[in-house]
Design an enzyme around this catalytic site. Sequence first.
Site, PDB file in Angstrom:
ATOM      1  CG  ASP A  79      -2.128   0.934   1.079  1.00 53.79           C
ATOM      2  OD1 ASP A  79      -2.224   1.638   0.047  1.00 53.79           O
ATOM      3  OD2 ASP A  79      -2.967   0.961   2.002  1.00 53.79           O
ATOM      4  CE  LYS A  80       0.283   7.771  -2.545  1.00 57.20           C
ATOM      5  NZ  LYS A  80      -1.029   8.463  -2.695  1.00 57.20           N
ATOM      6  CG  HIS A  81      -0.950   7.484   3.992  1.00 57.26           C
ATOM      7  ND1 HIS A  81      -2.319   7.376   4.110  1.00 57.26           N
ATOM      8  CD2 HIS A  81      -0.614   8.672   4.557  1.00 57.26           C
ATOM      9  CE1 HIS A  81      -2.783   8.446   4.728  1.00 57.26           C
ATOM     10  NE2 HIS A  81      -1.768   9.248   5.007  1.00 57.26           N
ATOM     11  CB  SER A  82      -0.134  10.952  -0.250  1.00 66.11           C
ATOM     12  OG  SER A  82       0.106  12.345  -0.297  1.00 66.11           O
ATOM     13  CB  THR A 119      -7.939   8.813  -2.599  1.00 67.25           C
ATOM     14  OG1 THR A 119      -6.606   9.331  -2.608  1.00 67.25           O
ATOM     15  CG2 THR A 119      -8.058   7.719  -3.644  1.00 67.25           C
ATOM     16  NE  ARG A 167      -4.778  13.991  13.370  1.00 68.37           N
ATOM     17  CZ  ARG A 167      -4.456  13.398  12.220  1.00 68.37           C
ATOM     18  NH1 ARG A 167      -4.965  12.229  11.904  1.00 68.37           N
ATOM     19  NH2 ARG A 167      -3.622  13.979  11.394  1.00 68.37           N
ATOM     20  CB  SER A 182      -3.945   8.856  12.025  1.00 69.84           C
ATOM     21  OG  SER A 182      -5.021   8.806  11.122  1.00 69.84           O
ATOM     22  CE  LYS A 186      -6.201   5.440   7.863  1.00 68.33           C
ATOM     23  NZ  LYS A 186      -6.059   6.495   8.881  1.00 68.33           N
ATOM     24  CE  LYS A 187      -1.979   3.127   4.703  1.00 68.75           C
ATOM     25  NZ  LYS A 187      -3.050   3.038   3.678  1.00 68.75           N
TER      26      LYS A 187
END
Length: 348
Positions: A79-82, A119, A167, A182, A186-187
């Site tokens: 997975d990827k997160h920005s 997204t 937040r 945060s 999830k990851k």
Amino acid sequence: LPALIRKKRDGERLEEEEIRSFVRGVTEGTAQQGQIGAMLMAIRLRGMDAAETLALTQAMAASGRALAWPPAWRGLLVDKHSTGGVGDKVSLALAPALAACGCKVPMISGRGLGHTGGTLDKLEAIPGFRVSQSPEQMQSILERVGCCIVGQSEELAPADRVLYGLRDVTATVDSLPLITASILSKKAAEQLSALVLDVKFGSAALYPTQESARELAQSLVAVGERLGIRTAAVLSRMDEPLGRCVGNSLEVLEALECLGGGGPPDLRELVTALGGLLLWQCGLAGAAEGGRQRLGRALDDGSALRTFEAMLGAQGVPPATAHRLCTGTPPQRCRVLGQASIREELPA
């Protein structure tokens, strides 16, 4: 709980059991919103050390169920997160491109936070697209397509759903330990093999300077590795929009260009850089540069776009709509998505 708030307010560190107690209160609804907000602000002002941040991440991940995958996928789940920016449509192109290269991508994405786009909001510009999928539905989509992009279900890290919303209204969005927990809670619940983080810095990013973004990246990588996830981070500049378009349907159109081997060079560069790292991390490329080239081929040969079309169909888009969107001309694509009543072009 007031004693824990007071302890963190006064700059003391919280023990692991104290952090678990706070997260239980958040999850079970016994903590009042005012108390949660006060704790968030105490953490924002006083910070957390590495052990506290890891404990918070683990407690938030354990507040719900963990996803379970077939043993044959071990090592391929990525997975990827920005951390967010303006015009950031990387996930829309990256997830199907990775799946076309052999990865399994259970991408859990978010809505807009602060001034940054989400997204999920962009994908919902596509008629029929369903971001809500159960864990069982996610596995079915991954078996058939190789990727999905979904919202956070109530079963997955429910403590984060509460804290994420608060937040934004308590001015604690930019807290390093809260961001770290945060993202990674999830990851961790996704049971990933590898994760790449796109940490933005600049005038439109959560962190304006490269030094502050590097601090966040180091926190994310350190906690991610402690969770057993192969984790890497890329620092990318966010002083101007990524690509040329801003706005949900416009960004979908630009992601389609990228998936077809075109699109703005800066978008393609970031998609292939992040994807190349993930292909290397999960063993599908011998080095990051080889992974970048392989991902670029998936964009150029049409396999990434075909995977995107299959993902749309699997997530509720009527097949004819998905096909028109992925194979149509730009005017045809615009008709599928519709257009905002106000559009403005801003010359550079």
